[in-house]
Design an enzyme around this catalytic site. Structure first.
Site, PDB file in Angstrom:
ATOM      1  N   THR A   1      -8.840  -0.232   6.484  1.00  0.00           N
ATOM      2  CA  THR A   1      -7.649   0.300   5.814  1.00  0.00           C
ATOM      3  C   THR A   1      -6.358   0.344   6.431  1.00  0.00           C
ATOM      4  O   THR A   1      -6.461   0.554   7.705  1.00  0.00           O
ATOM      5  CB  THR A   1      -7.804   1.516   4.998  1.00  0.00           C
ATOM      6  OG1 THR A   1      -8.202   2.470   5.961  1.00  0.00           O
ATOM      7  CG2 THR A   1      -9.117   1.509   3.864  1.00  0.00           C
TER       8      THR A   1
ATOM      9  N   TRP B   1      -7.876  -7.443   5.306  1.00  0.00           N
ATOM     10  CA  TRP B   1      -6.360  -7.704   5.641  1.00  0.00           C
ATOM     11  C   TRP B   1      -6.293  -8.621   6.759  1.00  0.00           C
ATOM     12  O   TRP B   1      -7.015  -8.590   7.780  1.00  0.00           O
ATOM     13  CB  TRP B   1      -5.809  -6.520   6.101  1.00  0.00           C
ATOM     14  CG  TRP B   1      -5.748  -5.329   5.096  1.00  0.00           C
ATOM     15  CD1 TRP B   1      -6.155  -4.298   5.099  1.00  0.00           C
ATOM     16  CD2 TRP B   1      -5.042  -5.272   3.908  1.00  0.00           C
ATOM     17  NE1 TRP B   1      -5.973  -3.213   3.704  1.00  0.00           N
ATOM     18  CE2 TRP B   1      -5.023  -4.078   3.054  1.00  0.00           C
ATOM     19  CE3 TRP B   1      -3.860  -6.317   3.008  1.00  0.00           C
ATOM     20  CZ2 TRP B   1      -4.394  -3.586   2.236  1.00  0.00           C
ATOM     21  CZ3 TRP B   1      -3.255  -5.787   2.235  1.00  0.00           C
ATOM     22  CH2 TRP B   1      -3.390  -4.618   1.588  1.00  0.00           C
TER      23      TRP B   1
ATOM     24  N   CYS C   1       0.779  -1.314   0.155  1.00  0.00           N
ATOM     25  CA  CYS C   1      -0.133   0.046   0.060  1.00  0.00           C
ATOM     26  C   CYS C   1       0.955   1.311   0.080  1.00  0.00           C
ATOM     27  O   CYS C   1       1.504   1.411   0.920  1.00  0.00           O
ATOM     28  CB  CYS C   1      -0.966   0.041   1.331  1.00  0.00           C
ATOM     29  SG  CYS C   1      -1.774   1.416   1.538  1.00  0.00           S
TER      30      CYS C   1
ATOM     31  N   ARG D   1     -14.439   0.568   4.503  1.00  0.00           N
ATOM     32  CA  ARG D   1     -13.277  -0.347   4.393  1.00  0.00           C
ATOM     33  C   ARG D   1     -12.328  -0.212   5.489  1.00  0.00           C
ATOM     34  O   ARG D   1     -12.052   0.980   5.961  1.00  0.00           O
ATOM     35  CB  ARG D   1     -12.607   0.173   3.097  1.00  0.00           C
ATOM     36  CG  ARG D   1     -13.618  -0.078   2.055  1.00  0.00           C
ATOM     37  CD  ARG D   1     -12.706  -0.021   0.504  1.00  0.00           C
ATOM     38  NE  ARG D   1     -12.268   1.677   0.302  1.00  0.00           N
ATOM     39  CZ  ARG D   1     -11.084   2.078   0.550  1.00  0.00           C
ATOM     40  NH1 ARG D   1     -10.018   1.372   0.547  1.00  0.00           N
ATOM     41  NH2 ARG D   1     -10.971   3.483   0.215  1.00  0.00           N
TER      42      ARG D   1
ATOM     43  N   TYR E   1      -5.448   5.807  -8.745  1.00  0.00           N
ATOM     44  CA  TYR E   1      -6.538   4.982  -8.544  1.00  0.00           C
ATOM     45  C   TYR E   1      -7.930   5.434  -9.116  1.00  0.00           C
ATOM     46  O   TYR E   1      -8.937   4.895  -9.582  1.00  0.00           O
ATOM     47  CB  TYR E   1      -7.140   5.224  -7.033  1.00  0.00           C
ATOM     48  CG  TYR E   1      -5.943   4.520  -6.293  1.00  0.00           C
ATOM     49  CD1 TYR E   1      -6.316   3.142  -5.782  1.00  0.00           C
ATOM     50  CD2 TYR E   1      -4.470   5.052  -5.729  1.00  0.00           C
ATOM     51  CE1 TYR E   1      -5.492   2.404  -5.009  1.00  0.00           C
ATOM     52  CE2 TYR E   1      -3.825   4.178  -5.163  1.00  0.00           C
ATOM     53  CZ  TYR E   1      -3.970   2.881  -4.781  1.00  0.00           C
ATOM     54  OH  TYR E   1      -3.235   1.930  -3.931  1.00  0.00           O
TER      55      TYR E   1
HETATM   56  N1  LIG Z   1      -7.576   5.411   4.323  1.00  0.00           N
HETATM   57  C1  LIG Z   1      -7.541   5.688   2.986  1.00  0.00           C
HETATM   58  C2  LIG Z   1      -6.401   5.086   2.202  1.00  0.00           C
HETATM   59  C3  LIG Z   1      -5.710   4.084   2.562  1.00  0.00           C
HETATM   60  C4  LIG Z   1      -5.931   2.850   1.725  1.00  0.00           C
HETATM   61  O1  LIG Z   1      -7.020   2.840   0.785  1.00  0.00           O
HETATM   62  N2  LIG Z   1      -5.432   1.545   1.967  1.00  0.00           N
HETATM   63  C5  LIG Z   1      -5.878   0.440   1.306  1.00  0.00           C
HETATM   64  C6  LIG Z   1      -4.666  -0.123   0.924  1.00  0.00           C
HETATM   65  S1  LIG Z   1      -3.758   0.714  -0.258  1.00  0.00           S
HETATM   66  C7  LIG Z   1      -6.649  -0.444   2.003  1.00  0.00           C
HETATM   67  O2  LIG Z   1      -6.450  -0.772   3.197  1.00  0.00           O
HETATM   68  N3  LIG Z   1      -7.671  -0.989   1.626  1.00  0.00           N
HETATM   69  C8  LIG Z   1      -8.748  -1.976   2.232  1.00  0.00           C
HETATM   70  C9  LIG Z   1      -9.923  -1.915   1.540  1.00  0.00           C
HETATM   71  O3  LIG Z   1     -10.050  -1.409   0.360  1.00  0.00           O
HETATM   72  O4  LIG Z   1     -10.681  -2.977   2.171  1.00  0.00           O
HETATM   73  C10 LIG Z   1      -8.943   5.283   2.399  1.00  0.00           C
HETATM   74  O5  LIG Z   1      -9.885   4.845   3.242  1.00  0.00           O
HETATM   75  O6  LIG Z   1      -9.131   5.045   1.231  1.00  0.00           O
END
Ligand SMILES: N[C@@H](CCC(=O)N[C@@H](CS)C(=O)NCC(=O)O)C(=O)O
Length: 275
Positions: A93, A69, A36, A91, A152
């Protein structure tokens, strides 16, 4: 949750936005993925500032399934989110910081985490020096909308128009970086937070964003100054040691199945990151 508006993909807001208190060994644990880009920022800053003994790290498994995760020792990151806020519906994250003492997520507000480490926890070098802050903030804003998040937006766009708008921003930003970095080692007169933010997207560019997110107008390697800059940063241990191309490739290609349903991971590209 993320939204789609007029074919445009809109990222969810960061939900946990408390600020990090002063450092206390054993108190805070960072959950991060090498895949990430937002999490890698924090891993880089932690190493650059020598905060390894003050901020524990748990690296999640690169492949995320419908349970989210997977954290070391079994279990899922979602459990920490729900322990903090049982009603949380977004999500789950990385990066996020878990308070071991209070058993709650303090923050998943990724842009603030590195700034808090830099301004509240200290260490050297100073990656967010007072006299450069306005300039750094302006460059960071440009990087976010034109590069970090724009890749993205390109990859997850649901209309041709939204896709093209995002990709144009990406390449306009790479053009801007090429100009700014011609004759300069870093984005400012020294290494700063802006370089960390630029790097984590550049490191993934040819390997993932070019093909998977269709940011394929040009390759990173077609930008002589930006490519040299990316390799210059990669030569710094904090950048290199937190860059795991295997995690990066397997995560994006195997987890984002709406845009890569057969989960095939490309063999290429062959890139030489040495200086
Ligand atoms: N916190 C931010 C950015 C962090 C983010 O997008 N992290 C990704 C990985 S790059 C993640 O953990 N995704 C988990 C998911 O989509 O379930 C968000 O909520 O978009």
């Amino acid at each position: 949750m993320d939204a789609v508006r007029d074919g445009r993909w809109v990222r969810q807001a960061n939900h946990f936005t408390d600020r990090l208190g002063p450092p206390e060994p054993g108190r805070y644990r960072l959950y991060a993925s090498y895949a990430c880009p937002w999490a890698q920022r924090v891993l880089i800053v932690r190493e650059l500032l020598g905060l390894q003994d003050l901020l524990d790290v748990a690296i999640v498994d690169p492949i995320r399934d419908e349970r989210g995760w997977r954290v070391p020792g079994g279990g899922f990151l979602s459990e920490l989110y729900l322990a903090t806020d049982p009603g949380f519906e977004g999500r789950h994250t990385v990066p996020c910081v878990w308070d071991v003492k209070e058993r709650r997520i303090v923050t998943n507000d990724f842009p603030q985490i590195t700034l808090d480490l830099e301004t509240r926890w200290g260490g050297t070098p100073d990656l967010y020096p007072k006299e450069l802050r306005d300039g750094i903030d302006a460059v960071n804003d440009r990087l976010y909308h034109g590069l970090n998040n724009a890749v993205y937006e390109a990859g997850f766009a649901r209309s041709q128009e939204a896709y093209e708008d995002a990709v144009r921003r990406v390449f306009a930003t790479l053009d801007f970086l090429e100009e700014r970095l011609t004759g300069s080692e870093f984005l400012f007169d020294r290494l700063t937070e802006s370089d960390v933010r630029a790097y984590t997207t550049l490191a993934r560019f040819d390997t993932v964003y070019y093909a998977h997110f269709k940011c394929s107008v040009r390759r990173l390697t077609d930008y002589p100054a930006v490519w040299a800059y990316a390799r210059r940063l990669y030569a710094i241990p904090a950048f290199r040691e937190t860059t795991d191309f295997d995690h990066i490739k397997r995560h994006y290609y195997m987890t984002q199945t709406t845009i890569n349903p057969n989960r095939l991971v490309p063999l290429g590209p062959e890139l030489d990151w040495s200086l």
